[in-house]
Design a protein around this motif. Structure first.
Motif, PDB file in Angstrom:
ATOM      1  N   TYR A  20       0.836  -1.192   0.000  1.00  0.00           N
ATOM      2  CA  TYR A  20       0.000   0.000   0.000  1.00  0.00           C
ATOM      3  C   TYR A  20       0.871   1.242   0.000  1.00  0.00           C
ATOM      4  CZ  TYR A  20       0.789  -0.235   5.077  1.00  0.00           C
ATOM      5  OH  TYR A  20       1.352  -0.315   6.317  1.00  0.00           O
ATOM      6  N   GLY A  21       0.301   2.323  -0.464  1.00  0.00           N
ATOM      7  CA  GLY A  21       1.021   3.585  -0.536  1.00  0.00           C
ATOM      8  C   GLY A  21       0.195   4.620  -1.273  1.00  0.00           C
ATOM      9  N   GLN A  22       0.791   5.776  -1.459  1.00  0.00           N
ATOM     10  CA  GLN A  22       0.120   6.884  -2.138  1.00  0.00           C
ATOM     11  C   GLN A  22      -0.099   6.559  -3.618  1.00  0.00           C
ATOM     12  OE1 GLN A  22      -1.072   9.453  -0.453  1.00  0.00           O
ATOM     13  NE2 GLN A  22      -0.210   8.614   1.414  1.00  0.00           N
ATOM     14  N   ASP A  23      -0.897   7.371  -4.269  1.00  0.00           N
ATOM     15  CA  ASP A  23      -1.194   7.224  -5.684  1.00  0.00           C
ATOM     16  C   ASP A  23       0.080   7.402  -6.519  1.00  0.00           C
ATOM     17  OD1 ASP A  23      -2.867   6.839  -7.833  1.00  0.00           O
ATOM     18  OD2 ASP A  23      -3.425   8.950  -8.008  1.00  0.00           O
ATOM     19  N   VAL A  25       2.910   5.600  -7.051  1.00  0.00           N
ATOM     20  CA  VAL A  25       4.274   5.341  -6.565  1.00  0.00           C
ATOM     21  C   VAL A  25       4.810   4.004  -7.076  1.00  0.00           C
ATOM     22  CG1 VAL A  25       4.088   6.798  -4.517  1.00  0.00           C
ATOM     23  CG2 VAL A  25       3.519   4.368  -4.355  1.00  0.00           C
ATOM     24  N   GLN A 140      -4.474   1.658  -2.123  1.00  0.00           N
ATOM     25  CA  GLN A 140      -4.047   3.049  -2.197  1.00  0.00           C
ATOM     26  C   GLN A 140      -4.468   3.762  -0.930  1.00  0.00           C
ATOM     27  OE1 GLN A 140      -5.174   4.997  -5.799  1.00  0.00           O
ATOM     28  NE2 GLN A 140      -5.362   6.949  -4.798  1.00  0.00           N
ATOM     29  N   LEU A 141      -3.550   4.496  -0.349  1.00  0.00           N
ATOM     30  CA  LEU A 141      -3.899   5.299   0.816  1.00  0.00           C
ATOM     31  C   LEU A 141      -4.679   6.506   0.336  1.00  0.00           C
ATOM     32  CD1 LEU A 141      -0.515   5.244   2.749  1.00  0.00           C
ATOM     33  CD2 LEU A 141      -2.546   3.890   3.193  1.00  0.00           C
ATOM     34  N   ARG A 142      -5.815   6.726   0.947  1.00  0.00           N
ATOM     35  CA  ARG A 142      -6.644   7.884   0.605  1.00  0.00           C
ATOM     36  C   ARG A 142      -6.955   8.633   1.871  1.00  0.00           C
ATOM     37  NH1 ARG A 142     -11.043   5.727  -3.819  1.00  0.00           N
ATOM     38  NH2 ARG A 142      -9.522   5.079  -5.342  1.00  0.00           N
ATOM     39  N   GLU A 143      -7.041   9.940   1.747  1.00  0.00           N
ATOM     40  CA  GLU A 143      -7.424  10.738   2.907  1.00  0.00           C
ATOM     41  C   GLU A 143      -8.914  10.585   3.125  1.00  0.00           C
ATOM     42  OE1 GLU A 143      -6.055  14.744   3.064  1.00  0.00           O
ATOM     43  OE2 GLU A 143      -4.263  14.265   1.930  1.00  0.00           O
TER      44      GLU A 143
END
Length: 158
Positions: A20-23, A25, A140-143
């Motif tokens: 997992y990680g930001q968009d 990457v 994906q990490l999402r706010e």
């Protein structure tokens, strides 16, 4: 690329790899590199972006379920009936059918989807381990919306 761009979940069950990680990457690229080492792969294209060009020649089956329930049903059938490895990319793109029917669109209550998916996954841990199948979860990490129902800011609205 910074080494902090990817995080592998160290507490995942045997046979499960979570990336997992930001968009943007390279999570899908990493998952596909790992999947190259598996004998047979079913790739769940949940965000409907398609298989990256550099992996087009790989022998894999592509599935594009439209709801979380459909994805979990397909996942359950694959784990229980077939010796295959599975890539789920990107979990954050899933929505429950009730949310889609109500017109909520992009998962208004992410905690409900997480609870649903974890409950489904619990039933598959033993068969996944016994069959020595691999499951790659790409997320994906999402706010989160701080005012969404069930979100972290809900109690602050009172």
């Amino acid at each position: 690329m910074p080494t902090t761009a990817f995080t592998a979940h160290e507490h995942a069950a045997p046979g499960i790899i979570e990336v997992y990680g930001q968009d943007d990457v390279g999570k899908t690229t990493l998952a596909m590199e790992i999947a190259r080492h598996f004998r047979q792969v079913v790739y769940f294209d949940l965000d409907r972006k398609g298989i990256p060009a550099e992996f087009q020649n790989a022998a894999m089956i592509v599935a594009q379920p439209t709801t979380a329930e459909e994805a979990c049903g397909m996942l359950r059938d694959l784990v229980l009936l077939h010796d295959t490895s599975i890539v789920l990319d990107t979990l954050a793109a899933l929505s429950l059918s009730a949310d889609l029917q109500a017109g909520y669109g992009d998962n208004p209550e992410p905690y409900r989807l997480s609870r649903y998916f974890v409950a489904e996954l619990r039933h598959l841990l033993l068969p996944l381990y016994q069959r020595r199948n691999q499951l790659l979860l790409v997320n994906q990490l999402r706010e989160l919306d701080q005012t969404a129902p069930g979100g972290p800011g809900e109690s602050d609205r009172r």
